[in-house]
Enzyme design. Structure first.
Site, PDB file in Angstrom:
ATOM      1  N   HIS A 106       0.841  -1.267  -0.017  1.00  0.00           N
ATOM      2  CA  HIS A 106      -0.050  -0.032   0.011  1.00  0.00           C
ATOM      3  C   HIS A 106       1.115   1.301   0.116  1.00  0.00           C
ATOM      4  O   HIS A 106       1.921   1.004   0.454  1.00  0.00           O
ATOM      5  CB  HIS A 106      -0.737  -0.144   1.248  1.00  0.00           C
ATOM      6  CG  HIS A 106      -2.110   0.886   1.296  1.00  0.00           C
ATOM      7  ND1 HIS A 106      -1.654   2.456   1.791  1.00  0.00           N
ATOM      8  CD2 HIS A 106      -3.113   0.939   1.179  1.00  0.00           C
ATOM      9  CE1 HIS A 106      -2.710   3.062   1.548  1.00  0.00           C
ATOM     10  NE2 HIS A 106      -3.779   2.243   1.571  1.00  0.00           N
ATOM     11  N   ASP A 136       3.409  -3.585   7.894  1.00  0.00           N
ATOM     12  CA  ASP A 136       2.306  -2.966   7.792  1.00  0.00           C
ATOM     13  C   ASP A 136       1.284  -4.211   8.074  1.00  0.00           C
ATOM     14  O   ASP A 136       0.922  -4.871   7.369  1.00  0.00           O
ATOM     15  CB  ASP A 136       2.011  -2.408   6.361  1.00  0.00           C
ATOM     16  CG  ASP A 136       0.584  -1.922   6.279  1.00  0.00           C
ATOM     17  OD1 ASP A 136       0.037  -1.814   6.841  1.00  0.00           O
ATOM     18  OD2 ASP A 136       0.712  -1.244   5.073  1.00  0.00           O
ATOM     19  N   GLN A 186      -4.096  -4.560   7.201  1.00  0.00           N
ATOM     20  CA  GLN A 186      -4.876  -5.666   6.869  1.00  0.00           C
ATOM     21  C   GLN A 186      -4.814  -6.973   7.536  1.00  0.00           C
ATOM     22  O   GLN A 186      -5.774  -7.704   7.912  1.00  0.00           O
ATOM     23  CB  GLN A 186      -4.785  -6.027   5.261  1.00  0.00           C
ATOM     24  CG  GLN A 186      -5.348  -4.747   4.359  1.00  0.00           C
ATOM     25  CD  GLN A 186      -6.657  -4.345   4.541  1.00  0.00           C
ATOM     26  OE1 GLN A 186      -7.650  -4.762   4.897  1.00  0.00           O
ATOM     27  NE2 GLN A 186      -6.922  -2.937   4.191  1.00  0.00           N
ATOM     28  N   LYS A 219      -9.960  -0.329  10.978  1.00  0.00           N
ATOM     29  CA  LYS A 219     -10.198  -1.747  10.169  1.00  0.00           C
ATOM     30  C   LYS A 219     -10.500  -2.855  10.886  1.00  0.00           C
ATOM     31  O   LYS A 219     -10.790  -3.811  10.635  1.00  0.00           O
ATOM     32  CB  LYS A 219      -8.952  -1.813   9.299  1.00  0.00           C
ATOM     33  CG  LYS A 219      -8.788  -0.518   8.181  1.00  0.00           C
ATOM     34  CD  LYS A 219      -7.480  -1.201   6.997  1.00  0.00           C
ATOM     35  CE  LYS A 219      -7.261  -0.081   6.670  1.00  0.00           C
ATOM     36  NZ  LYS A 219      -7.835   0.402   5.368  1.00  0.00           N
ATOM     37  N   CYS A 259      -4.950   2.628  -3.520  1.00  0.00           N
ATOM     38  CA  CYS A 259      -3.663   3.099  -2.923  1.00  0.00           C
ATOM     39  C   CYS A 259      -2.537   2.035  -3.280  1.00  0.00           C
ATOM     40  O   CYS A 259      -1.435   1.860  -2.363  1.00  0.00           O
ATOM     41  CB  CYS A 259      -3.753   3.356  -1.577  1.00  0.00           C
ATOM     42  SG  CYS A 259      -4.858   4.737  -1.371  1.00  0.00           S
TER      43      CYS A 259
HETATM   44  N1  PMP Z   1      -1.638  -0.423   4.758  1.00  0.00           N
HETATM   45  C1  PMP Z   1      -2.581  -1.116   4.172  1.00  0.00           C
HETATM   46  C2  PMP Z   1      -2.259  -2.549   3.552  1.00  0.00           C
HETATM   47  C3  PMP Z   1      -3.962  -0.651   4.033  1.00  0.00           C
HETATM   48  O1  PMP Z   1      -4.964  -1.469   3.397  1.00  0.00           O
HETATM   49  C4  PMP Z   1      -4.174   0.469   4.482  1.00  0.00           C
HETATM   50  C5  PMP Z   1      -5.577   1.077   4.346  1.00  0.00           C
HETATM   51  N2  PMP Z   1      -6.209   1.250   3.130  1.00  0.00           N
HETATM   52  C6  PMP Z   1      -3.224   1.436   5.096  1.00  0.00           C
HETATM   53  C7  PMP Z   1      -1.931   0.856   5.004  1.00  0.00           C
HETATM   54  C8  PMP Z   1      -3.396   2.799   5.556  1.00  0.00           C
HETATM   55  O2  PMP Z   1      -4.535   2.673   6.829  1.00  0.00           O
HETATM   56  P1  PMP Z   1      -4.927   4.180   7.164  1.00  0.00           P
HETATM   57  O3  PMP Z   1      -5.560   4.701   5.931  1.00  0.00           O
HETATM   58  O4  PMP Z   1      -5.826   3.953   8.219  1.00  0.00           O
HETATM   59  O5  PMP Z   1      -3.932   4.880   7.875  1.00  0.00           O
END
Ligand code: PMP
Length: 411
Positions: free
Chosen positions: A122, A199, A202, A225, A367
């Site tokens: 991401h 990270d 998920q 999440k 993203c």
């Molecule tokens: N890493 C991953 C794998 C994600 O799916 C996301 C959220 N889409 C993020 C980081 C960023 O999370 P946040 O928008 O809550 O900061």
């Protein structure tokens, strides 16, 4: 083993579904819904306890402090780490940015060093390193995916060099549903002297996390999440990195003494938490974790894998749909998140039609443009499953998807 899961009873715990009985929500990877206990506890905070922490020694302040420390304890238990290794921030994005900058200003990363990121990341776990590399002079290398859109350990072994200091890798892909073998990845990195930042945005939602066993360096995720409140991120910093360092961000609440020529910082985790924290969210998040634990994590996972199998079966019957990734088999290595496209249609057109049928999914590049560059497509549709979804949700989604066929014929 009996994996009976009373999803209809569970849905009653979620006000979103009570207020929106016609909505088919298949976008939990973007953000999850919250059980009523979490919403009530956040409200309760403002109604009964609202005050700032570490500012006064008054009984209200001490009470809020105790409530937040209880949450920290629950989270540390959930992750199997020490409480002092958990700090709060505003999201996974902020947490990763904190760690990236912390590593740079403490000279873990600098000229001539290398950081490995993966093609599966991401942007939250990619851009902080790309940006800081331009300022601090380290090089960013990419661990590419294989043809199955997975990360091969052999490839990692090949690209690590004597200059590599850090691997930043996702626990679970937000596009492909792939779950990376963090335990094995960490073992290899430790053998080669690398730090590992995972990270977990998920990964933590669908998988058991054991930080004592993995012994990695940094693990980051967002509460929203994981059925918790918005505006709260959680960062695990292995205690070996917390002593006598420069804070990436500073301000109130992180020091024991300040004069113009001397600063004495508090110990971790307070060292990492400048300014007023999201106390209401921290307090409420504890109840999201307890809710999830009460459901039984293993049962949740088996239920989600079963539902993903059902989704794949149905999706594969549609000859106008292209599914991405190695979804030959659904198991605990890849589940809950399924990317696809309708042939000859832009993903935004698909979501436009689905929306008319009250089906909510995510479309675009999610993203994660490196994945889409690899696939040679600008974007995709993504269905993501949580334990509160049902087979009926999948059936309604598939029926709605069939309605996009008329758009293809017009193309
Ligand atoms: N890493 C991953 C794998 C994600 O799916 C996301 C959220 N889409 C993020 C980081 C960023 O999370 P946040 O928008 O809550 O900061």
């Amino acid at each position: 083993m009996n994996y009976y899961f009373d999803v209809f009873k569970i849905r009653k715990d979620f006000p979103f579904f009570i207020n929106n009985p016609d909505i088919i929500y298949l976008d939990s990877a973007a953000t999850s819904h919250k059980p009523s206990i979490v919403i009530e506890k956040e409200k309760e905070f403002y109604e009964k306890y609202n005050c700032n922490v570490h500012r006064t020694s008054g009984s209200f302040s001490l009470k809020v402090e105790e409530m937040c420390e209880n949450s920290r304890k629950t989270i540390a238990n959930f992750l199997n780490c020490d409480e002092s290794e958990i700090f709060f921030t505003y999201s996974a994005t902020y947490g990763i940015n904190y760690i990236a900058y912390f590593l740079c200003i403490n000279e873990y990363l600098g000229n001539d060093d290398e950081v490995i990121i993966t093609e599966m990341e991401h942007h939250a776990n990619l851009l902080p390193f790309l940006n800081l590399s331009k300022i601090f002079g380290f090089k960013v290398k990419v661990w590419k995916m294989n043809e199955k859109l997975e990360l091969d350990i052999e490839e990692l072994q090949k690209i690590i060099s004597d200059k590599t200091k850090l691997l930043a890798v996702t626990h679970m892909s937000n596009v492909l549903g792939v779950v990376n073998d963090i335990e094995n990845i960490v073992k290899i990195c430790k053998d080669r002297g690398l730090m590992v930042l995972v990270d977990g945005a998920q990964g933590i939602v669908h998988n058991h996390v054991d930080l004592k066993k993995w012994d990695l360096d940094f693990y980051v995720f967002s509460a929203h999440k994981l059925y918790g409140p918005l505006g709260l991120g959680v960062v695990y910093v292995n205690k070996k990195h917390s002593k006598k360092k420069k804070p990436a961000f500073s301000g109130g609440s992180i020091i024991s003494y300040v004069s113009l020529d001397k600063i004495t910082y508090l110990d971790s985790p307070y060292f990492f938490e400048p300014g007023t924290q999201a106390f209401a969210q921290i307090f409420a998040f504890k109840y999201a974790i307890e809710y999830l634990k009460n459901l039984n994590l293993e049962k949740v996972k088996m239920y989600e894998i079963g539902l993903t199998k059902y989704l794949l079966e149905k999706l594969k019957e549609l000859d106008f749909v292209e599914i991405y990734g190695n979804y030959e088999e659904v198991n605990d290595k890849r589940f809950a998140i399924v990317p696809f496209n309708v042939v000859n249609l832009h993903s935004h057109d698909v979501s436009f039609v689905l929306d008319r049928f009250n089906v909510l999914i995510r479309v675009g590049h999610h993203c994660a443009q490196l994945i889409h560059h690899k696939l040679g497509i600008p974007g995709s549709c993504r269905v993501s499953i949580a334990f509160y979804n049902t087979k009926e949700d999948i059936d309604k989604f598939i029926e709605a998807l069939k309605q996009v066929k008329f758009l293809i014929s017009k193309n």
